[in-house]
Design an enzyme around this catalytic site. Structure first.
Site, PDB file in Angstrom:
ATOM      1  N   GLU A 217      38.654  52.336  57.076  1.00 55.09           N
ATOM      2  CA  GLU A 217      39.257  53.494  57.727  1.00 55.09           C
ATOM      3  C   GLU A 217      40.726  53.253  58.062  1.00 55.09           C
ATOM      4  OE1 GLU A 217      38.675  56.526  61.556  1.00 55.09           O
ATOM      5  OE2 GLU A 217      37.465  54.719  61.402  1.00 55.09           O
TER       6      GLU A 217
ATOM      7  N   LYS B 128      36.917  56.174  54.849  1.00 54.64           N
ATOM      8  CA  LYS B 128      37.006  57.207  55.882  1.00 54.64           C
ATOM      9  C   LYS B 128      38.483  57.504  56.084  1.00 54.64           C
ATOM     10  CE  LYS B 128      35.612  58.461  60.582  1.00 54.64           C
ATOM     11  NZ  LYS B 128      34.746  58.149  61.736  1.00 54.64           N
TER      12      LYS B 128
END
Length: 296
Positions: free
Chosen positions: A177, A214
């Site tokens: 992420e 993500k």
């Protein structure tokens, strides 16, 4: 089919989204405040975490929170170690056909070269072995990009992949992420550099290693299609990044192949003083909106 293979198929091919219930120490007071619990209403870290766990249990046990529309849940470590109705949280979730993930990062370093790298993660191997033993499928770790600095962006992506490779070696699937700050005036340029840096690292992976990404919802619709279609990417999730639910869902729906992994946008209208019926209605409405946005 073994459990892990079932979970891979569910995450890679299932219809739905990932719920993020992973607020950690620094963000817990703000999350409780949003839920309607003021800081003066409790004293001490222990009480704070108990209240947060009670909120999460209320969410996870609600009839609307089911595997019909939710593929997975990202957990805070204390939540992973907790129980729902005397059942360990990861087991309770999998009974509902929801795949459990664990947030493993320990916060962010100070900003340098326009980014905040992850702090060192102590005892990483031991933590991964413990998570695997408790039925965790994968992990999540966050770092943040604030400015258009190519060296910083490359460094943040390299760090994410370096830790991701360790996670893969322990039999877990990492969610990488590298968040882009939605307030940045250079968000579009940053996303271009980020995409190229991620592609460069993906191309170094063996063909049998797959990761999850993500990412902040991009300024240009379908900007991450090349990542979504990459042979080493199992799936690409979208973070809400501070957008409210309506905007997050609307912009996500414009991006084919991305599915939501929302936290604030999922929980923003839930309040501690709502009746069970009110709470369930609000949660169900948010789940439906996020689910629909994740189907495109």
């Amino acid at each position: 089919m073994e459990k892990f293979e079932k979970q891979i198929k569910r995450i890679a091919e299932g219809k739905g989204f990932i719920a993020a219930l992973d607020q950690s120490g620094g963000s817990t007071p703000q999350a409780l405040l949003g839920y309607g619990i003021q800081e003066e209403d409790y004293s001490g870290e222990g009480v704070m975490y108990r209240l947060m766990h009670e909120m999460r249990v209320r969410v996870m046990t609600d009839p609307a929170f089911s595997g019909e529309k939710i593929l997975g849940v990202i957990l805070f470590e204390k939540t992973m170690n907790g129980f729902v109705r005397d059942i360990p949280v990861p087991d309770f979730l999998w009974q509902k056909d929801i795949v459990p993930f664990l947030k493993i990062d320990k916060g962010l370093q100070k900003i340098e070269k326009g980014v905040k790298l992850m702090k060192e993660i102590p005892n990483l191997s031991e933590r991964l072995k413990e998570a695997k033993g408790k039925g965790i499928f994968g992990t999540k770790m966050r770092s943040v990009i604030y400015a258009n600095d190519e060296a910083g962006i490359i460094e943040i992506v390299k760090q994410q992949f370096e830790v991701g490779k360790i996670i893969l070696k322990h039999g877990l699937i990492p969610i990488l992420e590298p968040e882009v700050d939605i307030q940045s005036d250079e968000k579009r340029i940053i996303e271009s550099l980020l995409r190229e840096a991620i592609l460069a690292e993906l191309d170094k992976l063996p063909s049998d290693q797959k990761i999850l990404l993500k990412l902040t919802i991009p300024e240009e619709a379908n900007f991450y299609t090349e990542l979504i279609q990459h042979k080493n990417v199992m799936r690409v999730f979208a973070l809400s990044g501070g957008y409210d639910l309506d905007r997050a869902a609307r912009t996500l729906a414009e991006n084919r192949g991305m599915i939501a992994s929302f936290s604030r946008a999922l929980l923003e209208e839930l309040k501690v003083d709502q009746t069970s019926a009110q709470f369930s209605k609000v949660l169900s409405t948010a789940i439906d909106e996020i689910y629909q946005a994740s189907l495109t």
